[in-house]
Motif scaffolding. Structure first.
Motif, PDB file in Angstrom:
ATOM      1  N   VAL A 256     -18.809 -15.172 -10.176  1.00 52.44           N
ATOM      2  CA  VAL A 256     -19.263 -13.952  -9.522  1.00 52.44           C
ATOM      3  C   VAL A 256     -19.808 -12.787 -10.407  1.00 52.44           C
ATOM      4  CG1 VAL A 256     -16.842 -12.977  -9.360  1.00 52.44           C
ATOM      5  CG2 VAL A 256     -18.787 -12.405  -7.768  1.00 52.44           C
ATOM      6  N   VAL A 257     -19.294 -12.941 -11.572  1.00 49.43           N
ATOM      7  CA  VAL A 257     -19.622 -11.918 -12.612  1.00 49.43           C
ATOM      8  C   VAL A 257     -21.082 -11.902 -13.190  1.00 49.43           C
ATOM      9  CG1 VAL A 257     -19.124 -10.914 -14.980  1.00 49.43           C
ATOM     10  CG2 VAL A 257     -17.280 -11.646 -13.438  1.00 49.43           C
ATOM     11  N   TYR A 258     -21.585 -13.379 -12.782  1.00 46.05           N
ATOM     12  CA  TYR A 258     -22.942 -13.617 -13.373  1.00 46.05           C
ATOM     13  C   TYR A 258     -23.981 -13.880 -12.010  1.00 46.05           C
ATOM     14  CZ  TYR A 258     -20.767 -14.174 -17.851  1.00 46.05           C
ATOM     15  OH  TYR A 258     -19.699 -14.177 -18.965  1.00 46.05           O
ATOM     16  N   GLY A 259     -23.328 -13.498 -11.010  1.00 43.37           N
ATOM     17  CA  GLY A 259     -24.508 -13.341  -9.879  1.00 43.37           C
ATOM     18  C   GLY A 259     -24.271 -14.327  -8.842  1.00 43.37           C
ATOM     19  N   TYR A 260     -23.360 -15.082  -9.037  1.00 38.53           N
ATOM     20  CA  TYR A 260     -23.144 -16.484  -8.175  1.00 38.53           C
ATOM     21  C   TYR A 260     -22.241 -15.905  -7.073  1.00 38.53           C
ATOM     22  CZ  TYR A 260     -24.979 -19.521 -11.627  1.00 38.53           C
ATOM     23  OH  TYR A 260     -25.948 -20.044 -12.661  1.00 38.53           O
ATOM     24  N   PRO A 261     -22.244 -16.250  -5.911  1.00 32.07           N
ATOM     25  CA  PRO A 261     -21.410 -15.803  -4.766  1.00 32.07           C
ATOM     26  C   PRO A 261     -19.891 -16.223  -5.080  1.00 32.07           C
ATOM     27  CG  PRO A 261     -22.531 -17.718  -4.084  1.00 32.07           C
ATOM     28  CD  PRO A 261     -22.949 -17.470  -5.443  1.00 32.07           C
ATOM     29  N   ALA A 262     -19.169 -15.431  -4.329  1.00 33.45           N
ATOM     30  CA  ALA A 262     -17.520 -15.853  -4.617  1.00 33.45           C
ATOM     31  C   ALA A 262     -17.073 -15.497  -3.015  1.00 33.45           C
ATOM     32  CB  ALA A 262     -16.971 -14.745  -5.312  1.00 33.45           C
ATOM     33  N   ILE A 263     -15.899 -15.906  -2.557  1.00 29.54           N
ATOM     34  CA  ILE A 263     -15.320 -15.604  -1.386  1.00 29.54           C
ATOM     35  C   ILE A 263     -13.803 -15.468  -1.507  1.00 29.54           C
ATOM     36  CG2 ILE A 263     -14.746 -16.983   0.851  1.00 29.54           C
ATOM     37  CD1 ILE A 263     -17.222 -18.716   0.586  1.00 29.54           C
ATOM     38  N   ALA A 264     -13.517 -14.241  -1.009  1.00 31.41           N
ATOM     39  CA  ALA A 264     -12.022 -13.678  -1.116  1.00 31.41           C
ATOM     40  C   ALA A 264     -11.473 -13.436   0.234  1.00 31.41           C
ATOM     41  CB  ALA A 264     -12.155 -12.683  -2.105  1.00 31.41           C
ATOM     42  N   LEU A 265     -10.379 -13.299   0.122  1.00 31.44           N
ATOM     43  CA  LEU A 265      -9.408 -12.908   1.457  1.00 31.44           C
ATOM     44  C   LEU A 265      -8.657 -11.908   1.330  1.00 31.44           C
ATOM     45  CD1 LEU A 265      -9.248 -15.295   4.025  1.00 31.44           C
ATOM     46  CD2 LEU A 265      -7.313 -16.007   2.838  1.00 31.44           C
ATOM     47  N   PRO A 266      -8.751 -11.072   2.230  1.00 31.70           N
ATOM     48  CA  PRO A 266      -7.573  -9.973   2.145  1.00 31.70           C
ATOM     49  C   PRO A 266      -6.483 -10.473   2.423  1.00 31.70           C
ATOM     50  CG  PRO A 266      -9.163  -9.517   4.274  1.00 31.70           C
ATOM     51  CD  PRO A 266      -9.214 -10.850   3.484  1.00 31.70           C
ATOM     52  N   LEU A 267      -5.178  -9.893   1.921  1.00 26.18           N
ATOM     53  CA  LEU A 267      -3.727 -10.326   2.095  1.00 26.18           C
ATOM     54  C   LEU A 267      -3.172  -9.002   2.872  1.00 26.18           C
ATOM     55  CD1 LEU A 267      -2.853 -12.274  -1.036  1.00 26.18           C
ATOM     56  CD2 LEU A 267      -3.421 -13.216   1.123  1.00 26.18           C
ATOM     57  N   LYS A 268      -3.542  -8.816   4.185  1.00 25.13           N
ATOM     58  CA  LYS A 268      -3.100  -7.575   4.610  1.00 25.13           C
ATOM     59  C   LYS A 268      -1.744  -7.195   4.598  1.00 25.13           C
ATOM     60  CE  LYS A 268      -6.029  -8.981   7.823  1.00 25.13           C
ATOM     61  NZ  LYS A 268      -6.926  -9.004   9.174  1.00 25.13           N
ATOM     62  N   ASP A 269      -0.871  -8.256   4.802  1.00 28.21           N
ATOM     63  CA  ASP A 269       0.337  -7.806   4.618  1.00 28.21           C
ATOM     64  C   ASP A 269       1.216  -7.553   3.261  1.00 28.21           C
ATOM     65  OD1 ASP A 269       0.778  -8.643   7.228  1.00 28.21           O
ATOM     66  OD2 ASP A 269       1.228 -10.549   7.029  1.00 28.21           O
ATOM     67  N   VAL A 270       0.416  -7.704   2.428  1.00 28.22           N
ATOM     68  CA  VAL A 270       0.904  -7.362   0.918  1.00 28.22           C
ATOM     69  C   VAL A 270       0.206  -6.172   0.394  1.00 28.22           C
ATOM     70  CG1 VAL A 270       1.204  -8.344  -1.285  1.00 28.22           C
ATOM     71  CG2 VAL A 270       0.901  -9.895   0.410  1.00 28.22           C
ATOM     72  N   GLU A 271       0.870  -5.068   0.554  1.00 27.57           N
ATOM     73  CA  GLU A 271       0.344  -3.669   0.541  1.00 27.57           C
ATOM     74  C   GLU A 271       1.053  -2.887  -0.478  1.00 27.57           C
ATOM     75  OE1 GLU A 271      -0.632  -1.718   4.672  1.00 27.57           O
ATOM     76  OE2 GLU A 271       1.404  -1.841   4.281  1.00 27.57           O
ATOM     77  N   VAL A 272       0.423  -1.695  -0.744  1.00 21.85           N
ATOM     78  CA  VAL A 272       0.534  -0.617  -1.702  1.00 21.85           C
ATOM     79  C   VAL A 272       0.373   0.792  -0.850  1.00 21.85           C
ATOM     80  CG1 VAL A 272      -1.533  -0.696  -2.829  1.00 21.85           C
ATOM     81  CG2 VAL A 272       0.454   0.162  -4.036  1.00 21.85           C
ATOM     82  N   SER A 273       1.342   1.572  -1.271  1.00 19.08           N
ATOM     83  CA  SER A 273       1.023   2.910  -0.683  1.00 19.08           C
ATOM     84  C   SER A 273       1.313   3.993  -1.855  1.00 19.08           C
ATOM     85  CB  SER A 273       1.943   3.128   0.381  1.00 19.08           C
ATOM     86  OG  SER A 273       3.368   3.364   0.115  1.00 19.08           O
ATOM     87  N   CYS A 274       0.732   5.166  -1.791  1.00 16.26           N
ATOM     88  CA  CYS A 274       0.496   6.039  -2.637  1.00 16.26           C
ATOM     89  C   CYS A 274       0.895   7.402  -2.021  1.00 16.26           C
ATOM     90  CB  CYS A 274      -0.479   6.027  -3.431  1.00 16.26           C
ATOM     91  SG  CYS A 274      -0.736   7.436  -4.748  1.00 16.26           S
ATOM     92  N   GLN A 275       1.712   8.336  -2.576  1.00 22.35           N
ATOM     93  CA  GLN A 275       2.027   9.575  -1.978  1.00 22.35           C
ATOM     94  C   GLN A 275       1.807  10.969  -2.902  1.00 22.35           C
ATOM     95  OE1 GLN A 275       5.654   9.896  -0.247  1.00 22.35           O
ATOM     96  NE2 GLN A 275       5.059   9.281   1.466  1.00 22.35           N
ATOM     97  N   ILE A 276       1.053  11.624  -2.802  1.00 22.39           N
ATOM     98  CA  ILE A 276       0.846  12.805  -3.560  1.00 22.39           C
ATOM     99  C   ILE A 276       1.366  14.116  -2.983  1.00 22.39           C
ATOM    100  CG2 ILE A 276      -0.946  14.173  -4.482  1.00 22.39           C
ATOM    101  CD1 ILE A 276      -2.798  11.808  -5.144  1.00 22.39           C
ATOM    102  N   GLU A 277       2.106  14.580  -3.852  1.00 24.60           N
ATOM    103  CA  GLU A 277       2.553  15.888  -3.528  1.00 24.60           C
ATOM    104  C   GLU A 277       2.503  17.329  -4.705  1.00 24.60           C
ATOM    105  OE1 GLU A 277       6.872  15.765  -1.699  1.00 24.60           O
ATOM    106  OE2 GLU A 277       6.554  13.930  -3.012  1.00 24.60           O
TER     107      GLU A 277
END
Ligand code: MEV
Length: 295
Positions: A25-46
Motif C-alpha cells: 500500500v505504501v507503493y500505491g497498491y490497494p490494501a484492505i483493513a478492518l476497524p476493530l470497534k471493540d478495541v478502544e482508546v480514550s483520552c481525557q484533557i484537563e
C-alpha cells in the motif's frame, strides 16, 4: 476563541487490523483493513498547573500540539491521560488511534467542532512522526466504522462485509517495528518490486473472493500474502510459527498483519466454534492475547 464550557475534554477511537496489502500500500497498491470497534482508546484533557511539554519524537505529543496550533491556542497548561485497550506496536493502529482520541479530546475541551478531513489531516501529521512515510491506511481505518479498501493518494472505498466468518487475531507479544520494516523494504530497491506487485494482485483477488463470499479462496489468498511478506523480510519466526499453527488447526488461511517484525497474525475461520478453538491453540503455542472478530 470560544468560551471553555467544560473542564474535561474527551476523545475516543478504535483500533484496526490490516487484512491484506500492508507494505504494498505504501507503493500505491490497494490494501484492505478492518476497524476493530471493540478495541478502544480514550483520552481525557484537563487544565493543569504546569505546562504540557512538547516531545518532538512522540506521535501523541505531536497530535496534541498540532491540534492546539490549528486552533491557535497557546495556553498549554493542560494535562492529558490516555486509557487504551490497544496494545502498542502490534499493527493494530495504536499510534493512529491514540492520536485520533487526543485530537478529539483537544477539540472537545475547547468546545470546537471537528470535521473528518481536519481530523485526518492532523492524525496524518502525527503518523509521520510514528512511521516516517505513512500511507494513511491506519488513520483512515481507525476513523471508519466499516472495512476500508484504501489506495494511497487516490482514495478509499467502504466495504460491506457480511460473510458469517470469523477472523482470529493473535498477538505475538513482540513489538512490531513498522518504521524499520518500511525502511527495509525500501532498501531492497528493485528486488522488492515483483513482490509488491504480487501483493497488489493478491489484494485484488482477495477483494473479488469476498465479493463472491468465497471463504476458501480468501483463506488461500491470505496465506499466499504471508509468503510474499516473508520474502520482503518483514515477518519473524514467531509470526511464522503462529501462522503454521493456525493452518494446522483448521484456519482457512493465515498471515502476519501490519508493519511486521513482530505484531499480530490473523487467521480466517469458518465459524465461531472453530475460531474459538483456534484462538485457544494459538495461546497454547505462544500468542499472548487473541481477539475474535466477526466479518
Ligand atoms: C502499517 O500499519 C502498514 C504499512 O503498510 C505502512 C503504511 O501503510 O503506512 C506497513
Amino acid at each position: 476563541m470560544n468560551n471553555i464550557k467544560r473542564r474535561v475534554g474527551e476523545g475516543r477511537s478504535h483500533s484496526k487490523i490490516i487484512l491484506i496489502g500492508e507494505h504494498s500500500v505504501v507503493y500505491g497498491y490497494p490494501a484492505i483493513a478492518l476497524p476493530l470497534k471493540d478495541v478502544e482508546v480514550s483520552c481525557q484533557i484537563e487544565k493543569s498547573d504546569t505546562p504540557l511539554l512538547y516531545i518532538s519524537e512522540d506521535p501523541l505529543s505531536t497530535a496534541v500540539f498540532s491540534a492546539l496550533e490549528y486552533l491557535e491556542i497557546s495556553d498549554y497548561h493542560l494535562s492529558l491521560s490516555v486509557t487504551s485497550r490497544i496494545p502498542e506496536k502490534r499493527g493494530m493502529g495504536s499510534s493512529a488511534a491514540v492520536s485520533i482520541a487526543a485530537i478529539r479530546a483537544v477539540f472537545d475541551y475547547f468546545n470546537y467542532s471537528l470535521d473528518k478531513e481536519t481530523l485526518e489531516m492532523l492524525v496524518n501529521q502525527a503518523e509521520i512522526i510514528a512511521h516516517t512515510n505513512p500511507s494513511g491506511l491506519d488513520a483512515k481505518t481507525c476513523l471508519s466504522n466499516q472495512a476500508v479498501k484504501f489506495i494511497r493518494n487516490k482514495g478509499f472505498e467502504l466495504l460491506d462485509f457480511q460473510l458469517d466468518a470469523y477472523l482470529v487475531i493473535a498477538d505475538t507479544g513482540i513489538h512490531g517495528h513498522t518504521k524499520e520494516a518500511v525502511q527495509n523494504v525500501k532498501n531492497m530497491n528493485e528486488h522488492a518490486f515483483p513482490i509488491l506487485h504480487q501483493l497488489g494482485k493478491l489484494t485484488e483477488q482477495f477483494e473479488k473472493a469476498f465479493v463472491d463470499k468465497s471463504l476458501h479462496d480468501m483463506g488461500k489468498i491470505l496465506s499466499k500474502a504471508h509468503i510474499e511478506l516473508q520474502k520482503l523480510g518483514v515477518s519473524i519466526e514467531k509470526s511464522d510459527n503462529l501462522v503454521k499453527t493456525a493452518l494446522e488447526n483448521g484456519a482457512l488461511g493465515a498471515k502476519m498483519s501490519g508493519g511486521g517484525l513482530g505484531g499480530c497474525v490473523i487467521a480466517l475461520s469458518p465459524d465461531m466454534v472453530s475460531a474459538q478453538s483456534l484462538a485457544d491453540k494459538l495461546m497454547e503455542k505462544g500468542a499472548i492475547n487473541t481477539w475474535i472478530e466477526r466479518i
